[in-house]
Design a protein around this motif. Structure first.
Motif, PDB file in Angstrom:
ATOM      1  N   GLU A  25       0.852  -1.182   0.000  1.00 17.72           N
ATOM      2  CA  GLU A  25       0.000   0.000   0.000  1.00 17.72           C
ATOM      3  C   GLU A  25       0.886   1.229   0.000  1.00 17.72           C
ATOM      4  O   GLU A  25       2.028   1.190   0.464  1.00 17.72           O
ATOM      5  CB  GLU A  25      -0.935   0.001   1.209  1.00 17.72           C
TER       6      GLU A  25
ATOM      7  N   HIS B 101      -3.703   4.987   8.753  1.00 15.72           N
ATOM      8  CA  HIS B 101      -2.763   3.893   8.500  1.00 15.72           C
ATOM      9  C   HIS B 101      -2.608   3.018   9.743  1.00 15.72           C
ATOM     10  O   HIS B 101      -2.590   1.783   9.646  1.00 15.72           O
ATOM     11  CB  HIS B 101      -1.399   4.441   8.094  1.00 15.72           C
TER      12      HIS B 101
ATOM     13  N   LYS C  27      -5.302   0.467  10.170  1.00 12.90           N
ATOM     14  CA  LYS C  27      -5.092  -0.686   9.288  1.00 12.90           C
ATOM     15  C   LYS C  27      -4.006  -1.597   9.843  1.00 12.90           C
ATOM     16  O   LYS C  27      -4.071  -2.814   9.704  1.00 12.90           O
ATOM     17  CB  LYS C  27      -4.696  -0.216   7.890  1.00 12.90           C
TER      18      LYS C  27
END
Length: 491
Positions: free
Chosen positions: A38, A148, A151
């Motif tokens: 990512e 972030h 996640k």
């Protein structure tokens, strides 16, 4: 979750498109164990400026950087070449790929601006520390990094960053919804999501409604209006309500309440401002068109049997060339549909015909009589709404009579003056009746009357209705808020 490989990119270039100033972007590529990745950045991420990975070992990465250049710069030829630079990137080291930024200039065609792509293989901890440094005193960066961290399942740090921003972000709402770094508080999460009008917040609201009420909904403006009103956010409900264009996915009560809120707002706004198409107002508008279409929907009229309420067509412009789009409301069809619903007892159709259409139909008083029948039944909600619409109706009749005796020298002044006085008194009486039945918006058109009749309690009375009264521009709600402010200054 840790990321075993993190590549830090720095891409810079110079081109005429940026006034020959250096542009520079910094971003990261985070690889998971399965080598899926990512991208992360605090600003713009040029996702086409990345390495292509050929192979990875513990200490080095075989990679390529591929870029294009115009083959014939300074011309309008689109011919271009593809160049590949190959590298061995070692852990903790940096590679530098000299390349070009392709840019098209309107005046001279293709341009190759000198550019450099620098890539460093860093550890996740280094990435983490750099990001923490970047979020200091920058709430946007903090929210971005917290997203972030969620996640990456680093919930405590994410929640701490989000809470410190003082913003009701989607990310903070998610923490309260799921219990990430804090206790689950779905009602708080719901209120946060409602402040963010985007697809992410809509999905969050759908999840919470399913968890709290066991209902699957598709959250849109129709559901938003109903939910806002349910949560006591009455002003916001007025602003986002709309006449539904489809029925699927909504309960009948939700559909109906959107219609009611929309028509209340529409008729409160008054002529000519409530017609979005032109000034002075035409005899109809898109709101009344949508209302007629709504009635067809709820009555299950087959599509091939529905009336046409609005049409557009193209006409050739004989003077300028080309074509012009023309549009027309089929007023008779709209009125026919509204009449049918009004006769069936629908208070909304009755109100639109009496208030909005009174200049264009001869029997508008008949629909006012139907509103009186509805009002006098004392069915709390419907009765209050009917009285409010009657207040608007009599207000319009009084205003028309006043305009007539002021500006038409041919009129009978005494007769029109009598009509104005009579309907003004009826308007005030109807608004008072609506207010007594709990229709708070009715306080706005009679705010001045309340101030005159209750001078010592006027501020207290009017302030009590304020949470329910939206500020509808060019309407009497503006005068209400001006008076409220004036009274507040003298309290």
């Amino acid at each position: 979750m840790k990321y075993p490989i993190v590549l830090k990119y720095n891409y810079s270039y110079v081109s005429s498109g940026n006034y020959y100033k250096k542009a520079e972007w910094e971003y990261y590529q985070l690889f998971k164990e399965d080598l899926s990745f990512e991208m992360f950045a605090f600003g713009f991420t040029p996702t086409d400026k990345q390495l292509t990975i050929e192979s990875i070992s513990d200490n080095e990465i075989l990679c390529n950087h591929t870029f294009g250049i115009y083959a014939k710069t300074g011309t309008f030829s689109h011919d271009h070449e593809v160049i590949t630079n190959s590298f061995v990137l070692k852990k903790g080291e940096m590679i530098e790929s000299k390349c070009y930024e392709m840019y098209w200039r309107y005046a001279s065609g293709g341009e190759n601006g000198p550019a450099t792509l620098r890539v460093e293989w860093i550890t996740y901890d280094q990435f983490y520390d750099e990001c923490l440094e970047s979020v200091k005193n920058d709430s946007d960066n903090a929210i971005r990094f917290a997203s972030h961290l969620i996640k990456a399942e680093e919930y405590d740090t994410a929640f701490g960053l989000l809470e410190a921003t003082g913003e009701d972000s989607n990310e903070l709402a998610l923490c309260y919804e799921m219990g990430y770094g804090t206790k689950i508080d779905r009602h708080r999460a719901l209120n946060m999501y409602l402040k963010r009008n985007n697809p992410t917040s809509a999905k969050g609201i759908e999840r919470i409604i399913l968890k709290l009420e066991g209902k699957k909904i598709v959250f849109d403006d129709v559901e938003r209006a109903a939910l806002l009103e349910k949560l006591g956010k009455y002003k916001e409900a007025y602003y986002c309500a709309e006449i539904p264009r489809k029925l699927e996915g909504h309960e009948p009560e939700t559909l109906r309440r959107n219609v009611e809120l929309t028509i209340i707002r529409f008729l409160t706004l008054g002529r000519p401002y409530n017609d979005p198409m032109r000034y002075p107002a035409a005899e109809t508008s898109h709101t009344t068109r949508y209302l007629a279409e709504y009635y067809d929907l709820i009555n299950g009229v087959p599509e091939n049997e529905r009336k046409t309420y609005y049409k557009t067509w193209e006409e050739r412009d004989e003077y300028e060339g080309g074509t012009n789009t023309k549009e027309r409301f089929l007023v008779d069809a709209i009125i026919d549909t509204l009449r049918a619903e009004a006769e069936k007892g629908d208070v909304i159709a009755q109100a639109v015909l009496a208030v909005q259409k009174h200049k264009y139909i001869s029997d508008h008083a008949h629909f006012a009589d139907l509103l009186y029948e509805k009002a006098e039944k004392r069915d709390a909600v419907q009765s209050a709404m009917a009285y409010y619409f009657l207040g608007l109706y009599h207000r319009e009749i009084a205003k028309n009579a006043e305009d007539t005796y002021k500006y038409d020298y041919r009129t009978n002044y005494d007769e029109q003056s009598r009509i104005c006085k009579e309907h003004s008194e009826k308007s005030i009486a109807c608004f008072k009746a609506a207010l007594s039945l709990g229709f708070h918006l009715a306080a706005a058109p009679i705010a001045k009357v309340i101030a005159e009749e209750e001078p010592t309690r006027a501020y207290e009375i009017l302030k009590g209705h304020e949470p329910y009264i939206p500020s509808i521009g060019n309407s009497f709600t503006d005068a209400y808020y001006k008076l409220l402010k004036s009274l507040e200054e003298n309290v």
